[in-house]
Scaffold this active site. Structure first.
Site, PDB file in Angstrom:
ATOM      1  N   HIS A  49     -20.423 -30.193  -5.150  1.00  0.00           N
ATOM      2  CA  HIS A  49     -20.168 -31.606  -5.448  1.00  0.00           C
ATOM      3  C   HIS A  49     -18.696 -31.805  -5.756  1.00  0.00           C
ATOM      4  CE1 HIS A  49     -20.947 -35.685  -6.807  1.00  0.00           C
ATOM      5  NE2 HIS A  49     -20.072 -35.450  -7.769  1.00  0.00           N
TER       6      HIS A  49
ATOM      7  N   ARG B 190     -24.640 -49.593 -15.286  1.00  0.00           N
ATOM      8  CA  ARG B 190     -23.362 -49.103 -15.839  1.00  0.00           C
ATOM      9  C   ARG B 190     -22.181 -49.751 -15.124  1.00  0.00           C
ATOM     10  NH1 ARG B 190     -23.603 -43.063 -14.757  1.00  0.00           N
ATOM     11  NH2 ARG B 190     -21.511 -43.074 -15.633  1.00  0.00           N
TER      12      ARG B 190
ATOM     13  N   SER C 245     -25.414 -38.038 -14.724  1.00  0.00           N
ATOM     14  CA  SER C 245     -25.629 -38.737 -13.452  1.00  0.00           C
ATOM     15  C   SER C 245     -25.397 -37.781 -12.281  1.00  0.00           C
ATOM     16  CB  SER C 245     -24.663 -39.931 -13.384  1.00  0.00           C
ATOM     17  OG  SER C 245     -24.587 -40.438 -12.083  1.00  0.00           O
TER      18      SER C 245
ATOM     19  N   LYS D  97     -28.545 -35.451  -9.747  1.00  0.00           N
ATOM     20  CA  LYS D  97     -28.690 -35.404  -8.288  1.00  0.00           C
ATOM     21  C   LYS D  97     -28.597 -33.966  -7.785  1.00  0.00           C
ATOM     22  CE  LYS D  97     -25.838 -38.803  -8.627  1.00  0.00           C
ATOM     23  NZ  LYS D  97     -24.983 -39.957  -8.679  1.00  0.00           N
TER      24      LYS D  97
END
Ligand code: URA
Length: 432
Positions: free
Chosen positions: A82, A168, A183, A187
């Protein structure tokens, strides 16, 4: 009863107390029953008072479990990556085929552009025919055959995070380390891989503006990953100038092909190799013979990763050659020339990202169509010497007006000086 409970839940955080795992599970399970105002009150309390590692881990797991949690049984070890996002960040498109060509499976779920930063899926969609919507079965089949798939994350993945993020985004509560960390990690946990490598960027073109913020986020995410039994590491890297020379979807795919064909683009190669080395070492595999770094460089630059990339593009229906078709080129290309002699001291990555976004490479709302052809191609970067009237970059725009607008904005993105500046350090820390 329900109202009382949510009020108590909010009050706990407003009073700076810690939530239990049960309370967090209750909140996420019943999210759709709470009003936006109630959820916002809680988000604001978290932003103000924070959450400890245990609470953040519970929130991550609860959000991951709010939808499908993938499993790659039979395909493990798999590696997931990521990036917190940057300008010219085409790292996944090099990292994934490199890891797959090394022999580790990469079922990679990626996103689209967000704000000023680009998205891997948008970049890949520059390639005619390339399918980014694959079912889990299709991903598994493809990974089994070629070790690699890059596709869009389904809406079934961590839906509670999507709902919270939406709130948010409009209530000024994005900017909170525990909320960002949970968050992102929800994922990754739902993505199912045992091994996770995080590229946490800081600087003008990154979500985290300072090294300190990036360190805090990286540490939080690594802690969450470890608490949830994943091999997780983070590389903290500089995003004060764009990565590589190309910013914009088609231009970036072309640059990926250049690197995979052996072009030495220093910053890009450094970050890709660093992430790959850490990910492979983190996966606790039996090391292959020889020096890992030299082996990875060989795979990346001398054809093996290119072959893997081509296999993936063709498995997903894409025609890689299409990116060289004349109609994929921007209609209007204009050079920005230096108006002085000197060294480039600074390139404001955020401004570059904003200009490329304005040219049409990014979206203002989810339903917007993007223009894959537009962007900026640098000839020179930080530390390079330029003479007067030398082209520094090319603006790829859809019309003359857009190019002129970009040119005006870009003049303030570049700073020159008479002395050669020190080299920008790219990798600052590895959090293990
Ligand atoms: N990216 C995410 O996925 N979540 C955040 O909260 C911020 C950036």
């Amino acid at each position: 009863m329900q109202t009382l409970e949510i009020k108590d839940f909010i009050k706990t955080k407003q009073d700076s107390k810690s939530h239990t795992e049960e309370e967090i599970n209750f909140f996420i399970k019943n999210l759709s029953q709470f009003t936006q105002d109630e959820i916002t009150e809680w988000l604001k309390a978290v932003k103000r008072n924070g959450m400890d590692d245990k609470e953040t881990t519970s929130l991550t797991l609860a959000m991951a479990n709010s939808g499908t949690v993938l499993s790659w049984e039979g395909l493990e070890p798999t590696i997931d990556k990521h990036s917190t996002g940057g300008i010219g960040d085409k790292v996944t498109l090099l990292f994934a085929p490199l890891i797959a060509a090394y022999g580790i499976n990469v079922p990679k779920l990626s996103g689209r552009s967000l704000g000023f930063s680009g998205g891997t899926i948008d970049k890949l969609e520059s390639i005619s025919g390339f399918k980014t919507n694959l079912s889990t079965e299709q991903i598994k089949e493809q990974v089994k055959k070629i070790g690699l798939a890059i596709c869009s994350a389904s809406t079934e993945l961590a839906p509670a995070d999507k709902k919270l993020y939406f709130i948010r985004d409009v209530t000024d509560t994005v900017d909170s380390i525990p909320l960002i960390a949970s968050s992102i990690m929800s994922k990754k946990i739902a993505g199912g891989s045992k091994n996770i490598i995080l590229d946490v960027k800081f600087g003008s073109g990154a979500f985290m503006k300072t090294l300190k913020e990036a360190q805090a986020l990286a540490r939080k995410m690594v802690t969450i990953g470890k608490n949830l039994n994943k091999n997780t590491k983070a590389v903290i890297s500089d995003m004060n100038q764009p990565l590589g020379y190309a910013v914009g979807n088609t231009l970036e795919i072309k640059e990926v092909l250049e690197v995979l064909s052996g072009k030495e683009i220093k910053d890009l190669i450094e970050i890709v190799i660093c992430l790959a080395k850490e990910a492979i070492a983190g996966a606790n595999l039996k090391p292959q013979e020889g020096n890992l770094e030299s082996k990875l460089r060989e795979i990346l630059l001398h054809g093996k990763a290119l072959k893997k990339f081509e296999e993936m593009i063709s498995a997903q229906g894409g025609n890689l050659k299409s990116i060289f078709n004349p109609e994929k080129k921007a209609k209007y290309i204009e050079s920005l020339k230096s108006n002085c002699e000197g060294y480039i001291q600074n390139i404001d990555a955020l401004l570059i990202g904003e200009v490329v976004h304005e040219l049409g490479a990014g979206r203002k709302s989810v339903s917007d169509q993007i223009d894959h052809s537009v962007g900026i191609l640098f000839h020179k970067k930080h530390g390079d010497k330029v003479v007067k009237d030398e082209p520094i970059l090319e603006i790829h725009a859809k019309c003359k007006e857009d190019a002129e607008f970009a040119k005006r904005k870009l003049s303030s993105a570049l700073k020159f000086g008479q002395n050669e500046p020190g080299k920008l350090k790219l990798v600052h820390e590895i959090v293990r």
